[in-house]
Design a protein around this motif. Structure first.
Motif, PDB file in Angstrom:
ATOM      1  N   VAL A 172     -58.563  31.496 -64.607  1.00 15.14           N
ATOM      2  CA  VAL A 172     -57.500  31.128 -63.436  1.00 15.14           C
ATOM      3  C   VAL A 172     -56.790  32.361 -64.090  1.00 15.14           C
ATOM      4  O   VAL A 172     -56.432  32.839 -62.666  1.00 15.14           O
ATOM      5  N   THR A 173     -56.037  32.184 -65.340  1.00  9.84           N
ATOM      6  CA  THR A 173     -55.296  32.830 -65.957  1.00  9.84           C
ATOM      7  C   THR A 173     -55.036  34.757 -65.678  1.00  9.84           C
ATOM      8  O   THR A 173     -55.104  35.492 -65.142  1.00  9.84           O
ATOM      9  N   VAL A 174     -56.157  34.955 -65.873  1.00 14.49           N
ATOM     10  CA  VAL A 174     -57.433  36.195 -65.992  1.00 14.49           C
ATOM     11  C   VAL A 174     -57.249  36.480 -64.174  1.00 14.49           C
ATOM     12  O   VAL A 174     -57.194  37.303 -63.910  1.00 14.49           O
ATOM     13  N   PHE A 175     -57.539  35.736 -63.216  1.00 16.55           N
ATOM     14  CA  PHE A 175     -57.587  36.228 -61.575  1.00 16.55           C
ATOM     15  C   PHE A 175     -55.956  36.474 -61.192  1.00 16.55           C
ATOM     16  O   PHE A 175     -55.456  37.381 -60.456  1.00 16.55           O
ATOM     17  N   LYS A 176     -55.460  35.369 -61.889  1.00 17.37           N
ATOM     18  CA  LYS A 176     -53.563  35.311 -60.832  1.00 17.37           C
ATOM     19  C   LYS A 176     -52.694  36.577 -62.416  1.00 17.37           C
ATOM     20  O   LYS A 176     -52.415  36.977 -61.378  1.00 17.37           O
ATOM     21  N   ASN A 227     -50.563  42.164 -60.818  1.00 22.35           N
ATOM     22  CA  ASN A 227     -50.812  43.039 -61.309  1.00 22.35           C
ATOM     23  C   ASN A 227     -50.191  43.506 -63.027  1.00 22.35           C
ATOM     24  O   ASN A 227     -50.207  44.522 -63.345  1.00 22.35           O
ATOM     25  N   ASP A 228     -50.423  42.516 -63.632  1.00 20.76           N
ATOM     26  CA  ASP A 228     -50.050  42.067 -64.599  1.00 20.76           C
ATOM     27  C   ASP A 228     -51.699  41.909 -65.648  1.00 20.76           C
ATOM     28  O   ASP A 228     -52.075  41.218 -66.001  1.00 20.76           O
ATOM     29  N   HIS A 229     -51.890  43.485 -66.052  1.00 27.14           N
ATOM     30  CA  HIS A 229     -53.195  43.882 -65.902  1.00 27.14           C
ATOM     31  C   HIS A 229     -53.072  43.678 -67.834  1.00 27.14           C
ATOM     32  O   HIS A 229     -54.147  42.888 -68.567  1.00 27.14           O
ATOM     33  N   PRO A 235     -48.925  32.868 -71.481  1.00 18.94           N
ATOM     34  CA  PRO A 235     -49.067  33.046 -69.861  1.00 18.94           C
ATOM     35  C   PRO A 235     -50.126  31.969 -69.272  1.00 18.94           C
ATOM     36  O   PRO A 235     -50.051  32.146 -68.248  1.00 18.94           O
ATOM     37  N   LEU A 236     -50.590  31.143 -70.152  1.00 13.83           N
ATOM     38  CA  LEU A 236     -52.112  30.432 -70.270  1.00 13.83           C
ATOM     39  C   LEU A 236     -51.106  28.913 -68.949  1.00 13.83           C
ATOM     40  O   LEU A 236     -50.305  28.927 -68.790  1.00 13.83           O
ATOM     41  N   GLU A 237     -52.246  29.008 -67.705  1.00 17.78           N
ATOM     42  CA  GLU A 237     -51.487  28.040 -66.884  1.00 17.78           C
ATOM     43  C   GLU A 237     -52.558  27.137 -66.414  1.00 17.78           C
ATOM     44  O   GLU A 237     -53.644  26.764 -66.146  1.00 17.78           O
TER      45      GLU A 237
END
Lengths: 302, 302, 302, 302
Positions: free
Chosen positions: C219-223, C228-230, C300-302
């Motif tokens: 989910v974090t990768v996708f969000k 645009n936070d590569h 940044p983990l959601e």
């Protein structure tokens, strides 16, 4: 020359620095002659041909032809990634009186059927019209494969392409090759472990690296088969498989180490190969002796 | 030298008889310099290096270094099936002042990890301790594969192995290489069609045969990516894929024919390759023009 | 339904005798909802769908739809080697109000393109004209492959084929699928380890078995990517790879064992799978904790 | 039962809607009995077994056993992706008096050696201790492979695993199986095109889909071989290859179409297969007649 039977893919003996050892090479020739194989392929895969330069390759060919001329058919492998070198080596083989040449397909680069056809057509035309040329197909090493269609066209358009060596376990494909077979086109397998079933299907012989160590084994398979003695042929084929497993299916450093066990000297391998270490050699020796004794106890060995 | 970005795998221009055409080679160098690529790899797969003899390979290296020395980093491919030749070519590259060397793994013969390690270790020691050496892994052409473990050990035991060119579409494996990456170990992909996603994953650049024809395309992908402009990078990557499809994924005769469409002369291919026939060339020209016009109409092209 | 993002390929919890455990299944649904994934695929490969009989498959679908209807999009996998069963399951999914269906291609038997096309066309017609159907291509498991040409024709001739799940690391092929992409045709990858580069190329999302254990990661990768936070996307993608390696790339017994480490109960696997033994579980737990702690320390983990 | 020789992998005749046609099925049984094959395998790959539901599979088994009980050994294929179904079908085969069962390995899912071993061990224990069970290995269809080590352990730990059907052209692997062979473990090949060389190596027989059309051909190979008449065996083997090529190597719709040419009715194929169109049938008929006439002109045909 009506080539058939066991063709030993002769190793090239090097000293520790990679120099060719002429005396050892001559002894290997005598050993093979003595064991009644039907021919030698020199400077092929097992002979580390493509690791040598032009002069070294010519030297090996000259020594072997000098030693065996008129006694045993010699096939010289002339394949190289430099095509000019292929033609130069082919001319040399003719000049020194070798009995035939063979060349691996072009390798490393992916070739089209047309390019493979053109290569062999040109090779065929670079030697006399009646000088025997053999195809050599080893798809897993080269990335290229000679299709039956290409062979068919080569047979039609040339006079001197007399056969193929096929190093693969693809039994479907070799059956297609066998349909092209005729008195003037021979099919040799390069897979020791399929030799007996290949003979049953109609193959003309075997080109074998393991025959450097144990030519009697393969000679017995072939002679028994020719006498219609399937039982003996199958038995010795199975021993051949044990040998093949031991030498890791044609692994050159293992073959050279194995030869010492028979008191012949295959010498060192050339870079980039690595010679077996003492521990590996000892392990091999023990395993080899075990099989060797079993085989020598069998009667029909020739 | 901090190599990154677009490295063109330069073709070697031959005349109809296979002779190197110095004037064309110099023009190709100028073209690439002018298009702002980040380096040249000469005598590699696209450069038909292994089809040439030692003298021809040295000649090509000398011409290119003479033309571009100090202007564009030159990497010389020194791989050969004759290992003595590899070392001789490596020494020559150092002597003439080329910026770095690379060598394909041994090919044709199946190598163990230890043999691959030993090969690169010895190569590394045959050039000065601070002279840049790059690995070159192209498993489908060579039958051998450089594992991450081998690379790790090479990085530990040498000082001058600075990176790898990996020609494969195996995205799992390249992610393992990227974990070994550091300021002194660079990972270049050889797969045009994976360039943009490879950049996203952290690759340092691309070694491209198609950049002989259309360097601007790949330069734009790289520059856009560096400016964090993913939209443009992706768009030009997609055009790169159209080009790659057109030139059949790095097919050398097609690349050379394609170059003529940009008014530069890649010359003829060397045997065993076959030059495109007129019909094939015309078809290619038509298809190329179509894409070319589309791309030229895009603004950000550099 | 505009499906995109992370779709968890939900495991099906069994007791020791292979019976579905409804209470565990409902808890897994709640866990996934809570972790903000974008949808569930039930009874797919990870869900061991083809190991169950018709009644069991219907029961699982009913439980999940009852638990999550209106809260999270549910895609029901209806593939089977018995095509009548496929249509029966498709009708059932529609009847109970699942949001969409997917079906693996026919498997075990080698299919022609025409047969694959016919299969999906018929499936599409067995549900209402506006009911979403997804293709599911997993060539290494099925021996069959859906070509871009087949998809193109299916898009033209149907109204409700809305996308594809592609379980493969073939990045060339998925780029061809992406060219077919449009607001009404979505491309999901099934390869966790290629998720971030796939997003860069334009994929709509990921169907993941490992998301049973660690949905936050994906989910974090996708969000991050959507914002645009590569940098963050790439970082979590790399952790996803560590997880993937740990769970041996989607191995179902390992996933179920891994879930226990997060205090959710995926239950036992069904025959012919074998549950991990205690030793294997302990090893996994230790390795998992190590990575888990590293990841939880990242901001940044959601 | 001492099973050896030609076992026809019987097709299952369906009507246009996919319903089993009992009368045709009984006629096929009579045809095979009449042609002197050595046994039937029903509901296998060629029998489209996994496309049927439990009741249909039981029905087919009951019809065939009723027709041939005591006249021809019947082997029932019980493999399924639902393991409960496998055991249920195994019990049914025993109950109705079928002579033996076989099961394909688990498929679609990638299995460990331990899982494959456990599967066959459990299957062996689900039928009486002296009821014959055969392994069925078809790696390209299932993605799983039964290693010689797994077989060895199964032979040691069970009493009723009597042999294996191996559908592959891997001649190295089958030679390893043959080393496990003894009076109580039989090795059958599923590759028509390797039948004669397989016999030479010691295989016990052939399980053939093409024997639905042309059982005489394979019966002649086997009988000739047993009489040590290699020449005839090889000749008919070569005709078998022509037939195999014609029917595209076991393609089921082609086999069913081909049967009509011999005036027996294999019926329609079941979805997802596609029946041959008229044009394809006509082409096949023409090519088949050509070979058929050649073969009928050969004397030793039985």
């Amino acid at each position: 020359m009506n080539l058939e039977g066991i063709i030993t893919a002769l190793v090239t003996p090097f000293d520790e620095k990679g120099k060719i050892v002429e005396s050892s090479l001559r002894k290997l020739c005598k050993f093979q002659l003595n064991k009644q194989v039907n021919g030698l392929l020199i400077l092929g895969t097992t002979g580390e041909g493509i690791s040598l330069n032009l002069e070294e390759r010519k030297l090996v060919a000259e020594i072997v032809v000098d030693e065996l001329k008129g006694k045993l058919p010699i096939m010289v492998h002339v394949g190289s990634s430099n095509i000019n070198e292929v033609f130069s080596l082919a001319k040399h083989a003719v000049d020194i009186g070798a009995d035939s040449i063979t060349s691996i397909t072009p390798y490393f680069f992916k070739m089209s059927d047309k390019e493979i056809f053109d290569f062999y057509l040109e090779l065929s035309k670079n030697v006399p019209n009646d000088y025997p040329v053999y195809l050599y197909n080893f798809p897993t090493a080269t990335g290229n494969d000679i299709t039956p269609e290409v062979i068919k066209k080569l047979i039609e358009e040339t006079n001197n392409i007399l056969g193929i060596k096929y190093s693969s376990d693809n039994m479907m494909r070799i059956q297609e090759y066998l349909k092209l077979q005729n008195p003037n086109f021979k099919v040799f397998t390069g897979a020791d472990q399929l030799f007996y079933p290949m003979l049953c299907l109609g193959c003309d012989g075997l080109v074998s690296g393991n025959a450097n160590i144990f030519p009697e084994l393969f000679v017995t398979v072939f002679k028994s088969f020719k006498k219609n003695d399937h039982k003996t042929a199958k038995l010795f084929h199975q021993y051949g498989n044990e040998i093949a497993k031991l030498f890791k299916y044609g692994n050159i450093p293992a073959i050279k180490a194995g030869m010492k066990l028979r008191e012949i000297d295959g010498g060192y391998v050339r870079r980039p190969f690595r010679n077996l270490c003492e521990e590996e050699k000892n392990k091999l020796q023990k395993e080899f002796s075990l099989i060797f004794d079993q085989i020598l106890n069998l009667k029909p060995l020739e």
